[in-house]
Each structure stands twice: as structure tokens, then as C-alpha cells.
Design a protein around this motif. Structure first.
Motif, PDB file in Angstrom:
ATOM      1  N   GLU A 172      -1.171   1.068  -8.478  1.00 46.70           N
ATOM      2  CA  GLU A 172      -1.450  -0.082  -7.625  1.00 46.70           C
ATOM      3  C   GLU A 172      -0.300  -1.094  -7.680  1.00 46.70           C
ATOM      4  O   GLU A 172       0.105  -1.540  -8.754  1.00 46.70           O
ATOM      5  N   GLY A 203       2.269   5.985  -7.143  1.00 45.87           N
ATOM      6  CA  GLY A 203       1.094   6.493  -7.839  1.00 45.87           C
ATOM      7  C   GLY A 203       0.402   5.458  -8.714  1.00 45.87           C
ATOM      8  O   GLY A 203      -0.317   5.809  -9.656  1.00 45.87           O
ATOM      9  N   ARG A 250       0.837  -1.205   0.000  1.00 41.31           N
ATOM     10  CA  ARG A 250       0.000   0.000   0.000  1.00 41.31           C
ATOM     11  C   ARG A 250       0.869   1.251   0.000  1.00 41.31           C
ATOM     12  O   ARG A 250       0.626   2.200  -0.746  1.00 41.31           O
ATOM     13  N   ILE A 251       1.915   1.262   0.820  1.00 43.87           N
ATOM     14  CA  ILE A 251       2.823   2.418   0.888  1.00 43.87           C
ATOM     15  C   ILE A 251       3.509   2.626  -0.458  1.00 43.87           C
ATOM     16  O   ILE A 251       3.576   3.753  -0.969  1.00 43.87           O
ATOM     17  N   SER A 296       2.424   1.687  -3.336  1.00 45.43           N
ATOM     18  CA  SER A 296       1.383   2.133  -4.275  1.00 45.43           C
ATOM     19  C   SER A 296       1.180   3.640  -4.175  1.00 45.43           C
ATOM     20  O   SER A 296       1.091   4.340  -5.196  1.00 45.43           O
ATOM     21  N   GLU A 297       1.123   4.140  -2.940  1.00 46.06           N
ATOM     22  CA  GLU A 297       0.952   5.581  -2.738  1.00 46.06           C
ATOM     23  C   GLU A 297       2.140   6.364  -3.277  1.00 46.06           C
ATOM     24  O   GLU A 297       1.980   7.383  -3.941  1.00 46.06           O
ATOM     25  N   VAL A 298       3.350   5.889  -2.999  1.00 48.23           N
ATOM     26  CA  VAL A 298       4.561   6.583  -3.428  1.00 48.23           C
ATOM     27  C   VAL A 298       4.699   6.564  -4.946  1.00 48.23           C
ATOM     28  O   VAL A 298       5.063   7.569  -5.562  1.00 48.23           O
TER      29      VAL A 298
END
Length: 167
Positions: free
Chosen positions: A144, A142, A135-136, A138-140
Motif C-alpha cells: 500500500e 505490491g 494505486r498504480i 501500490s499494485e506495482v
């Protein structure tokens, strides 16, 4: 040649070099126990720590856990394929440390030897599950990045081959 056969002689020489020097040794968490792990690198570090304990050397031993940067080993983590792969179950927490945190503590030990001489310090920066790490990332990044549990047989095959030398 195994990592144990390469690491031990150099470390023993360093431990014998100057008894008035302050040695800061990077080991592994649990390296102060003498229990066979069947992981050459961990077993060699246990032997080195046992040797250092028997020497009249001023030493600080750092015991880092799993490196966060291992996710950047694209062959093992499969991050290059768009997934984060690891042999742990998706919800199993894994203690991790950044190499920058290890370096920071090592610098502190070198610059303040009287404060940390004789100490053995296990180092962990964070504790996250595979799902949380995905998840981290994915956020970094941008996009999935799903988590995928690697079969243990696959990890063992890599450990018996060229992957072992990548540590």
C-alpha cells in the motif's frame, strides 16, 4: 546561478550554429506563450522558443508535461517513506509523460526532419490523479502506497532551496 542563466546561452548558440541543420528542442508545454510563470526553467524555455521563432532555423519543438519519473525523486515524492506526496489535491488530474516517450518522439523528429520541421508538439502520455498514481504504484510495488497532499508552503521552501537544482 539560475537554470535560466545556464540554459539560455547554450540554447541560443545551438540555434545560431547551423541554419541548414534540424534542431529538435525539448521545451515545456506552454513554452510557446510569453507569460511569466515565476518558474525559472519554464520562463527560460519561453524566451528560447521566442528566439527560435525569429531565426531562420529548421526546428521542431517538443513540449513535454510533468515527467512521470518525478515520482522517483524520493526526497520530493516521499516514495522512500512509503507514501506518494504531491502538492495537488488527491483527485486533481495531472498530465504526465515518460522520458522514454519524449526520447521516442525526439528520435522520430531527428530521423524524419521533413515530417516535423516547423512543428511544436506538446507531449502527454497519460493523465492521472494523485490517488490513481498511488494505486498504480501500490499494485506495482505490491504494498500500500497512500497519497498525501503536500502543503504548498513546503513545496515553496524546497523550490527556494536545493530542490530547485534537482530538475
Amino acid at each position: 546561478m539560475t537554470s535560466a542563466s545556464v540554459e539560455i546561452p547554450g540554447s541560443l548558440i545551438a540555434g545560431d550554429a547551423r541554419l541548414d541543420a534540424h534542431l529538435v528542442y525539448s521545451s515545456v508545454r506552454g513554452g510557446d506563450r510569453l507569460e511569466a510563470t515565476n518558474v525559472d526553467q519554464a520562463d527560460s524555455k519561453q524566451l528560447i522558443e521566442a528566439y527560435l521563432r525569429d531565426q531562420p532555423v529548421r526546428a521542431t519543438v517538443l513540449g513535454p508535461v510533468y515527467f512521470m519519473e518525478n515520482a522517483l525523486n524520493l526526497g520530493f515524492s516521499r516514495l522512500g517513506d512509503g507514501v506518494l506526496a504531491n502538492p495537488l489535491t488527491p483527485g486533481k488530474p495531472l498530465d504526465q509523460v515518460s522520458v522514454l516517450d519524449i526520447a521516442g518522439l525526439a528520435v522520430h523528429a531527428v530521423e524524419n526532419p521533413d515530417e516535423l520541421v516547423g512543428e511544436r508538439i506538446d507531449i502527454a502520455s497519460d493523465r492521472v490523479t494523485g490517488q490513481e498514481a498511488a494505486r498504480i504504484l501500490s499494485e506495482v510495488l505490491g504494498r500500500e502506497i497512500p497519497y498525501q497532499q503536500l502543503p504548498l508552503d513546503m513545496v515553496r521552501q524546497w523550490a527556494d532551496g536545493s530542490f530547485r537544482t534537482a530538475s
